[in-house]
Write a protein that holds these residues in place. Structure first.
Motif, short mmCIF file in Angstrom:
data_model
loop_
_atom_site.label_atom_id
_atom_site.label_comp_id
_atom_site.label_asym_id
_atom_site.label_seq_id
_atom_site.Cartn_x
_atom_site.Cartn_y
_atom_site.Cartn_z
N LEU A 78 5.79 -8.72 -8.47
CA LEU A 78 6.28 -7.45 -8.98
C LEU A 78 5.28 -6.32 -8.68
CD1 LEU A 78 8.38 -5.86 -10.59
CD2 LEU A 78 7.19 -6.53 -12.69
N ALA A 79 4.00 -6.62 -8.87
CA ALA A 79 2.97 -5.63 -8.58
C ALA A 79 2.98 -5.26 -7.10
CB ALA A 79 1.59 -6.16 -8.99
N GLU A 99 5.54 -5.46 -5.01
CA GLU A 99 6.75 -4.68 -4.73
C GLU A 99 6.60 -3.24 -5.21
OE1 GLU A 99 9.30 -5.46 -2.92
OE2 GLU A 99 8.41 -7.42 -2.52
N ARG A 100 5.95 -3.05 -6.37
CA ARG A 100 5.71 -1.70 -6.87
C ARG A 100 4.81 -0.92 -5.90
NH1 ARG A 100 4.76 -3.19 -13.28
NH2 ARG A 100 6.97 -3.19 -13.87
N SER A 101 3.82 -1.62 -5.35
CA SER A 101 2.93 -0.99 -4.36
C SER A 101 3.71 -0.59 -3.11
CB SER A 101 1.79 -1.95 -4.01
OG SER A 101 0.95 -1.38 -3.03
N VAL A 149 6.92 0.10 -2.96
CA VAL A 149 7.80 1.22 -3.31
C VAL A 149 7.02 2.52 -3.29
CG1 VAL A 149 9.12 2.26 -5.19
CG2 VAL A 149 9.43 -0.16 -4.63
N THR A 150 5.79 2.49 -3.81
CA THR A 150 4.96 3.70 -3.81
C THR A 150 4.67 4.16 -2.38
OG1 THR A 150 3.92 3.02 -5.90
CG2 THR A 150 2.76 4.67 -4.56
#
Length: 285
Positions: free
Chosen positions: A68-69, A71-73, A75-76
């Motif tokens: 999840l971390a 994927e968040r990176s 997305v950013t």
């Protein structure tokens, strides 16, 4: 989790030590103790199994949190790239819009030139039709009218224009030149070049050095008649000679020589109008 059975065992020992426990009760207590021991073992097994499942679940949760971390990176990073792209696209749209405006302006100018040329061609055709309608059948035998690349060429034979072996205008040329002069006068926005041409036979007349002189003198004679006799504005007239160096037929034959001995009246839109047209685009509305 460990189960304690001390109270039961102690009770059995007390009862046995007091000597008041019957064999039947002892067996019942022993059976109960064995059952409890079995339950305890089963519960311990379930506890171990539960601990192992919890450890596996904890590991999977940690792995999912890491994914999840990540994927968040991503997305950013994608959002930053998108913002940059949108900024660049905005500038690109400005450049494209400017280019489109320039292309549209150029297309309008090209269309303006095309329309102007079509107008000029149409006027030349009208001029030609008016001239040919005004000429008699006999005159048409000595006059050839053409429109080439937007320019009107009126070719006059020397037999009709000049006295034999001379650059003086003959009497019979007057009627034809008067009709041509009227056309020239009606179309006042056109310039007129009078161009003399000869065959390749050397000239032997007094005071005329060569065919250059003869062609130029004949053109000058036509210009002066148009000006003095028929009132054409001399500012619109130009006289020029090309000698024998602009033939339209073979000078080795009599027929070819006859065609080459001619004077052309060339009618064109004024040069300054063309220069103005080329030098500036039409005003934008």
């Amino acid at each position: 989790m460990k189960l304690s059975i001390f109270p039961v065992a102690a009770l059995v020992v007390i009862w046995m030590s007091q000597g008041c426990v019957s064999t039947k009760k002892y067996k019942d207590l022993q059976a109960n103790y064995d059952s409890l021991q079995s339950q305890k073992n089963e519960l311990n097994k379930q506890f171990q199994t539960g601990q192992q499942g919890l450890a596996g679940t904890t590991s999977r949760v940690k792995s999912l949190e890491e994914q999840l971390a990540a994927e968040r990176s991503n997305v950013t990073a994608l959002q930053a790239a998108l913002d940059k792209c949108l900024t660049s696209t905005g500038q690109g749209n400005v450049n494209i819009s400017k280019l489109v405006d320039e292309i549209n302006t150029s297309n309008k100018y090209i269309q303006h030139l095309v329309n102007t040329k079509n107008k000029s061609d149409s006027l030349n055709l009208v001029l030609t039709n008016n001239l040919t309608r005004s000429l008699s059948r006999e005159e048409m035998g000595d006059v050839n009218v053409q429109v080439l690349k937007g320019v009107v060429y009126i070719s006059l034979s020397d037999n009709m224009l000049y006295k034999s072996g001379s650059y003086e205008i003959s009497d019979k040329a007057g009627a034809t030149l008067s009709k041509i002069a009227k056309i020239i006068t009606d179309y006042k926005d056109y310039d007129v070049l009078i161009e003399g041409n000869t065959d390749a036979v050397p000239i032997t007349l007094p005071n005329i050095r060569n065919n250059w002189d003869l062609s130029a003198l004949r053109a000058s004679s036509v210009v002066q008649v148009l000006q003095k006799t028929y009132g054409v504005d001399p500012k619109r007239l130009t006289a020029g000679g090309r000698g024998e160096y602009n033939p339209i037929a073979d000078n080795s034959t009599d027929a070819g020589k006859t065609k080459n001995r001619r004077t052309q009246i060339i009618i064109t839109p004024k040069l300054d109008q063309f220069m103005d047209l080329i030098g500036k685009a039409p005003e934008q509305k």
